[in-house]
Motif scaffolding. Structure first.
Motif, PDB file in Angstrom:
ATOM      1  N   LEU A  13      -8.658  81.932  36.894  1.00 39.80           N
ATOM      2  CA  LEU A  13      -7.357  82.536  36.816  1.00 39.80           C
ATOM      3  C   LEU A  13      -7.307  83.250  35.313  1.00 39.80           C
ATOM      4  CD1 LEU A  13      -4.485  83.279  37.889  1.00 39.80           C
ATOM      5  CD2 LEU A  13      -3.810  81.242  36.615  1.00 39.80           C
ATOM      6  N   LEU A  14      -7.838  82.562  34.280  1.00 34.92           N
ATOM      7  CA  LEU A  14      -7.714  83.045  32.921  1.00 34.92           C
ATOM      8  C   LEU A  14      -8.784  84.203  32.636  1.00 34.92           C
ATOM      9  CD1 LEU A  14      -7.900  79.597  31.011  1.00 34.92           C
ATOM     10  CD2 LEU A  14      -5.822  81.238  31.057  1.00 34.92           C
ATOM     11  N   LEU A  15      -9.703  84.208  33.330  1.00 41.20           N
ATOM     12  CA  LEU A  15     -10.702  85.362  33.405  1.00 41.20           C
ATOM     13  C   LEU A  15     -10.478  86.732  33.959  1.00 41.20           C
ATOM     14  CD1 LEU A  15     -14.179  83.393  34.058  1.00 41.20           C
ATOM     15  CD2 LEU A  15     -13.262  84.623  31.765  1.00 41.20           C
ATOM     16  N   SER A  16      -9.589  86.544  35.419  1.00 38.28           N
ATOM     17  CA  SER A  16      -9.209  87.547  36.196  1.00 38.28           C
ATOM     18  C   SER A  16      -7.643  88.069  35.813  1.00 38.28           C
ATOM     19  CB  SER A  16      -9.165  87.238  37.583  1.00 38.28           C
ATOM     20  OG  SER A  16      -8.596  86.084  37.818  1.00 38.28           O
ATOM     21  N   ALA A  17      -6.903  87.020  35.626  1.00 35.28           N
ATOM     22  CA  ALA A  17      -5.372  87.710  35.290  1.00 35.28           C
ATOM     23  C   ALA A  17      -5.418  88.908  34.238  1.00 35.28           C
ATOM     24  CB  ALA A  17      -4.544  86.652  34.836  1.00 35.28           C
ATOM     25  N   PRO A  18      -5.897  88.696  33.211  1.00 36.70           N
ATOM     26  CA  PRO A  18      -5.852  89.998  32.263  1.00 36.70           C
ATOM     27  C   PRO A  18      -6.335  91.445  32.647  1.00 36.70           C
ATOM     28  CG  PRO A  18      -6.528  87.946  31.176  1.00 36.70           C
ATOM     29  CD  PRO A  18      -6.793  87.874  32.463  1.00 36.70           C
ATOM     30  N   VAL A  19      -7.257  91.348  33.447  1.00 35.21           N
ATOM     31  CA  VAL A  19      -8.148  92.300  33.869  1.00 35.21           C
ATOM     32  C   VAL A  19      -7.318  92.945  34.985  1.00 35.21           C
ATOM     33  CG1 VAL A  19     -10.149  93.391  35.077  1.00 35.21           C
ATOM     34  CG2 VAL A  19     -10.354  91.566  33.224  1.00 35.21           C
ATOM     35  N   ALA A  20      -6.771  92.300  35.957  1.00 35.89           N
ATOM     36  CA  ALA A  20      -5.850  92.414  36.946  1.00 35.89           C
ATOM     37  C   ALA A  20      -4.567  93.053  36.484  1.00 35.89           C
ATOM     38  CB  ALA A  20      -5.566  91.515  37.997  1.00 35.89           C
ATOM     39  N   ALA A  21      -4.014  92.545  35.455  1.00 41.05           N
ATOM     40  CA  ALA A  21      -2.777  93.146  34.772  1.00 41.05           C
ATOM     41  C   ALA A  21      -2.930  94.432  34.261  1.00 41.05           C
ATOM     42  CB  ALA A  21      -2.155  92.160  33.792  1.00 41.05           C
ATOM     43  N   LEU A  22      -4.060  94.603  33.516  1.00 38.36           N
ATOM     44  CA  LEU A  22      -4.456  96.054  33.000  1.00 38.36           C
ATOM     45  C   LEU A  22      -4.619  96.955  34.011  1.00 38.36           C
ATOM     46  CD1 LEU A  22      -5.191  97.750  30.728  1.00 38.36           C
ATOM     47  CD2 LEU A  22      -7.356  96.911  30.762  1.00 38.36           C
ATOM     48  N   ALA A  23      -5.070  96.808  35.255  1.00 37.31           N
ATOM     49  CA  ALA A  23      -5.490  97.591  36.323  1.00 37.31           C
ATOM     50  C   ALA A  23      -4.097  97.932  36.938  1.00 37.31           C
ATOM     51  CB  ALA A  23      -6.324  96.942  37.200  1.00 37.31           C
ATOM     52  N   ILE A  24      -3.029  96.866  37.079  1.00 39.52           N
ATOM     53  CA  ILE A  24      -1.813  97.243  37.735  1.00 39.52           C
ATOM     54  C   ILE A  24      -1.004  98.147  36.704  1.00 39.52           C
ATOM     55  CG2 ILE A  24       0.477  96.241  38.342  1.00 39.52           C
ATOM     56  CD1 ILE A  24      -1.433  93.780  39.415  1.00 39.52           C
ATOM     57  N   TRP A  25      -1.213  97.778  35.517  1.00 37.93           N
ATOM     58  CA  TRP A  25      -0.216  98.638  34.410  1.00 37.93           C
ATOM     59  C   TRP A  25      -0.722 100.262  34.608  1.00 37.93           C
ATOM     60  CZ3 TRP A  25      -1.585 101.079  29.872  1.00 37.93           C
ATOM     61  CH2 TRP A  25      -0.567 101.593  29.108  1.00 37.93           C
ATOM     62  N   VAL A  26      -1.942 100.386  34.498  1.00 38.52           N
ATOM     63  CA  VAL A  26      -2.565 101.736  34.676  1.00 38.52           C
ATOM     64  C   VAL A  26      -2.054 102.477  35.947  1.00 38.52           C
ATOM     65  CG1 VAL A  26      -4.694 103.157  34.553  1.00 38.52           C
ATOM     66  CG2 VAL A  26      -4.329 100.965  33.082  1.00 38.52           C
ATOM     67  N   LEU A  27      -2.183 101.641  37.054  1.00 37.44           N
ATOM     68  CA  LEU A  27      -2.015 102.312  38.237  1.00 37.44           C
ATOM     69  C   LEU A  27      -0.422 102.679  38.454  1.00 37.44           C
ATOM     70  CD1 LEU A  27      -2.736 102.427  41.480  1.00 37.44           C
ATOM     71  CD2 LEU A  27      -2.057  99.948  41.699  1.00 37.44           C
ATOM     72  N   VAL A  28       0.555 101.935  38.122  1.00 41.90           N
ATOM     73  CA  VAL A  28       1.843 102.286  38.003  1.00 41.90           C
ATOM     74  C   VAL A  28       2.183 103.196  37.099  1.00 41.90           C
ATOM     75  CG1 VAL A  28       2.390 100.030  39.102  1.00 41.90           C
ATOM     76  CG2 VAL A  28       2.558 100.208  36.700  1.00 41.90           C
ATOM     77  N   ARG A  29       1.406 103.177  36.030  1.00 35.34           N
ATOM     78  CA  ARG A  29       1.980 104.312  35.021  1.00 35.34           C
ATOM     79  C   ARG A  29       1.320 105.843  35.231  1.00 35.34           C
ATOM     80  NH1 ARG A  29      -0.972 105.943  30.011  1.00 35.34           N
ATOM     81  NH2 ARG A  29       0.305 106.520  28.373  1.00 35.34           N
ATOM     82  N   PRO A  30       2.367 106.606  35.433  1.00 34.22           N
ATOM     83  CA  PRO A  30       1.846 108.070  35.776  1.00 34.22           C
ATOM     84  C   PRO A  30       0.988 108.732  34.509  1.00 34.22           C
ATOM     85  CG  PRO A  30       4.239 107.956  35.541  1.00 34.22           C
ATOM     86  CD  PRO A  30       3.795 106.625  35.240  1.00 34.22           C
TER      87      PRO A  30
END
Length: 349
Positions: A13-30
């Motif tokens: 969880l500690l390894l994957s959560a920051p990367v997944a959060a970054l991907a989601i933020w870039v995904l929803v940011r136009p």
């Protein structure tokens, strides 16, 4: 669905959560165009598709680390419910170089033991060596890796300490080992395999293996060597002795010759067959007693049907797409690179 994580779930969880959060933020940011205006619909769709794929890549990596699977799978296993005792001659003659293309006889013994391990899966093996004395190198075990490891490091007795030996010196220890196995596991069959060249180098008569016959259900005596004989290198107990000198006798290389009469006598005492072994042929191995080799005894071993390979395929596809996209972008950049104007030459104008 069950999970068998390869790392602590908290660490995953500690390894994957920051990367997944970054991907989601870039995904929803136009995305924005160069002038700061919002991107058109086509560009926005491409942007979101790309980052959704990258988010899927992160989740697939997490899935592999969690090792998902489906419980309840079963595999039938064949087990040989028998105890096999190997008696290996480790006198100096066992490294006589007349096996195959001038290899030591010990190489042939190793090859034949490998064949035994493959022929009798699930059996328990014990290893006895005999030279000036007999020694139980490995008690009965199903760990065939340990057995082969013991044979790989096995070396004959040190030449300078050799005072002659009897081919039957291991007979009492073999009987003791078989009797203990029969007492602890009376329902299991027992097999004996003897590996040697039959050379009796002491004046006394060899000890008899007849006391082991009542405990022996099957097996074989394998003979190694040739009538012409093979030279033997001096052994010092080291791991690598390929460059050692040969043992000398009356000014020439001493030759070790097989004694098949002695080997056939051992086979008769044990109640098994004798076979002269050569590198050109596979050993003729006896069948394990029919009542001890079947699927019913071993039953079905419960296991897990692994599903991590599905996530691995997803990762492979995504990486292929990313690689193709990167190649296209590099090609496009090279095409758009401006060509430098070559300076004109002049005559001082």
């Amino acid at each position: 669905m069950i999970f068998q994580p390869v790392l602590n779930p908290l660490l995953i969880l500690l390894l994957s959560a920051p990367v997944a959060a970054l991907a989601i933020w870039v995904l929803v940011r136009p995305p924005r165009s160069a002038g700061g205006t919002p991107a058109d619909t086509r560009t926005l769709a491409g942007h979101r598709g790309l980052w959704a794929m990258r988010l899927l890549l992160v989740l697939a990596c997490v899935a592999i680390l969690l090792r998902p699977g489906i419980p309840g799978g079963a595999t039938q296993t064949l087990a040989t419910d028998t105890d096999i005792v190997l008696v290996v001659d480790t006198t100096a003659s066992i490294v006589a170089e007349d096996w195959g293309d001038g290899e030591p006889r010990l190489e042939g013994i190793r090859d034949d033991v490998r064949a035994l391990v493959e022929e009798y899966p699930g059996a328990r093996f014990a290893l006895i060596t005999s030279d000036a004395a007999a020694e139980l190198r490995m008690p009965l075990t199903t760990d065939t890796t340990a057995l082969m490891g013991s044979l790989e490091v096995l070396r004959p007795e040190v030449t300078s300490q050799s005072r002659g030996s009897s081919i039957g010196i291991a007979a009492p220890l073999l009987t003791e080992t078989l009797a203990a196995a029969a007492e602890s596991s009376p329902d299991r069959s027992r097999m004996v395999f003897y590996f040697g060249d039959g050379e009796q180098t002491v004046e006394s008569e060899p000890e008899s293996f007849g006391t082991s016959e009542k405990y022996t259900d099957a097996g074989a005596v394998f003979g190694y060597g040739t009538a012409e004989g093979g030279p033997m290198r001096i052994t010092t107990g080291g791991v690598s002795e390929g460059g050692a000198e040969y043992i000398q006798y009356e000014g020439a290389d001493a030759l070790s010759v097989i004694d098949e009469t002695n080997l056939e006598a051992i086979a008769d005492q044990l109640g098994v067959e004798y076979e002269h072994r050569t590198a050109e042929a596979d050993p003729a191995l006896p069948e394990a007693p029919a009542t001890t080799t079947n699927y019913a005894e071993s039953g079905e071993v419960g296991n897990v049907t692994e599903l991590y390979w599905v996530a691995a395929l997803v990762i492979l596809v995504i990486l292929g797409i990313e690689l193709g996209r990167a190649t296209m972008l590099i090609a496009k950049l090279r095409h758009l690179r401006p060509t430098r104007e070559r300076p004109r030459g002049g005559s001082g104008e």
